[in-house]
Scaffold this motif. Structure first.
Motif, PDB file in Angstrom:
ATOM      1  N   ASP A  84      28.962  48.164   3.700  1.00 30.05           N
ATOM      2  CA  ASP A  84      28.791  46.718   3.758  1.00 30.05           C
ATOM      3  C   ASP A  84      29.507  46.100   2.561  1.00 30.05           C
ATOM      4  O   ASP A  84      29.138  46.356   1.410  1.00 30.05           O
ATOM      5  N   ILE A  85      30.547  45.272   2.819  1.00 30.43           N
ATOM      6  CA  ILE A  85      31.335  44.747   1.707  1.00 30.43           C
ATOM      7  C   ILE A  85      32.046  43.463   2.108  1.00 30.43           C
ATOM      8  O   ILE A  85      32.376  43.263   3.283  1.00 30.43           O
ATOM      9  N   SER A  86      32.243  42.576   1.144  1.00 27.82           N
ATOM     10  CA  SER A  86      33.009  41.343   1.363  1.00 27.82           C
ATOM     11  C   SER A  86      34.479  41.610   1.071  1.00 27.82           C
ATOM     12  O   SER A  86      34.815  42.347   0.137  1.00 27.82           O
ATOM     13  N   LEU A 120      31.852  44.055   7.556  1.00 32.52           N
ATOM     14  CA  LEU A 120      32.749  43.309   6.677  1.00 32.52           C
ATOM     15  C   LEU A 120      32.375  41.835   6.704  1.00 32.52           C
ATOM     16  O   LEU A 120      32.092  41.266   7.763  1.00 32.52           O
ATOM     17  N   HIS A 121      32.398  41.214   5.539  1.00 32.37           N
ATOM     18  CA  HIS A 121      32.181  39.775   5.417  1.00 32.37           C
ATOM     19  C   HIS A 121      33.527  39.188   5.001  1.00 32.37           C
ATOM     20  O   HIS A 121      33.905  39.245   3.818  1.00 32.37           O
ATOM     21  N   LEU A 122      34.247  38.662   5.978  1.00 31.79           N
ATOM     22  CA  LEU A 122      35.631  38.221   5.776  1.00 31.79           C
ATOM     23  C   LEU A 122      35.637  36.807   5.211  1.00 31.79           C
ATOM     24  O   LEU A 122      35.283  35.847   5.896  1.00 31.79           O
ATOM     25  N   ALA A 123      36.021  36.707   3.948  1.00 27.37           N
ATOM     26  CA  ALA A 123      36.026  35.413   3.270  1.00 27.37           C
ATOM     27  C   ALA A 123      37.351  34.706   3.502  1.00 27.37           C
ATOM     28  O   ALA A 123      38.408  35.339   3.480  1.00 27.37           O
ATOM     29  N   THR A 130      31.245  29.711   5.985  1.00 24.54           N
ATOM     30  CA  THR A 130      31.803  30.304   4.771  1.00 24.54           C
ATOM     31  C   THR A 130      32.448  31.663   4.978  1.00 24.54           C
ATOM     32  O   THR A 130      33.141  32.147   4.077  1.00 24.54           O
ATOM     33  N   ALA A 131      32.233  32.312   6.121  1.00 21.47           N
ATOM     34  CA  ALA A 131      32.758  33.661   6.331  1.00 21.47           C
ATOM     35  C   ALA A 131      32.707  34.026   7.804  1.00 21.47           C
ATOM     36  O   ALA A 131      32.026  33.369   8.607  1.00 21.47           O
TER      37      ALA A 131
END
Length: 204
Positions: free
Chosen positions: A7-9, A163-166, A195-196
């Motif tokens: 789990d990662i941005s 994934l947290h796609l910024a 926001t993502a």
């Protein structure tokens, strides 16, 4: 069942930190934008943070990330794992040697010096113990950094990639993926917020 969840941005150009990341500049130049979603007022962002924190039975991180979160400018009573949730699962750190001292002594730290495979196995035991205590499945979460997650994917240790796609281009920094063993994914969920874009993939 207990899953191993990476789990990662990440930025639009594939970086998990900005340029010049280090102990005094943990997310690198401009890297704070990667985690705007974790502190937003968007109900879906808040739900994702809350649910992910609740399902964390044990968390694995690398030594570089540990040094940042345990450093003077790292986590505190208001900001910790899960942003404002300040979650307190056990943490397993992959390192070549354990630190002489830990600042965050109120958290449960285990230091594994024999590699990512043994670290994930240790975290799985901790998470399965927590699952039995709660009578509900919880996960092993790989929170980073990027090299740790890439190594775990190549080793076949990951069940789910989140994934947290910024919406930011950093132009450099720490890449999430580098050349290595190909890995296949099946898309499981997409949640778009203000926001993502939150992407969940099952690892094939």
């Amino acid at each position: 069942m207990t899953d191993v969840v990476a789990d990662i941005s990440v930025s639009l150009d594939g970086y998990v930190t900005g340029p010049d990341a280090g102990p005094d500049n943990g997310l690198g130049d401009g890297g704070e934008a990667l985690h705007t979603w974790a502190f937003s007022d968007d109900p879906d962002d808040q739900r994702i943070v809350r649910e992910s924190t609740r399902r964390s039975g044990a968390v694995v991180l690398g030594r570089t990330l540990f040094d940042i979160v345990d450093g003077p400018g790292g986590w505190n009573d208001e900001v910790g794992y899960g942003a404002g949730e300040v979650g307190r699962p056990p943490f397993v750190v992959v390192t070549s040697s354990a630190p002489e001292a830990v600042r965050l002594t109120d958290l449960d730290w285990t230091f594994v010096t024999s590699g990512i495979g043994d670290a994930v196995a240790t975290a799985r035991e901790l998470a399965e113990r927590e699952s039995r205590r709660r009578d509900a499945y919880v996960d092993v979460v790989l929170m980073g950094g990027g090299r740790l997650i890439g190594t775990a994917l190549e080793a076949g240790l990951v069940d789910v990639l989140r994934l947290h796609l910024a919406p930011v281009v950093l132009g450099g920094g720490t890449p999430l993926f580098v050349a290595g063993v190909p890995v296949g994914f099946t898309q499981a969920e997409v949640v778009s917020t203000s926001t993502a874009t939150h992407l969940t993939y099952d690892v094939r």
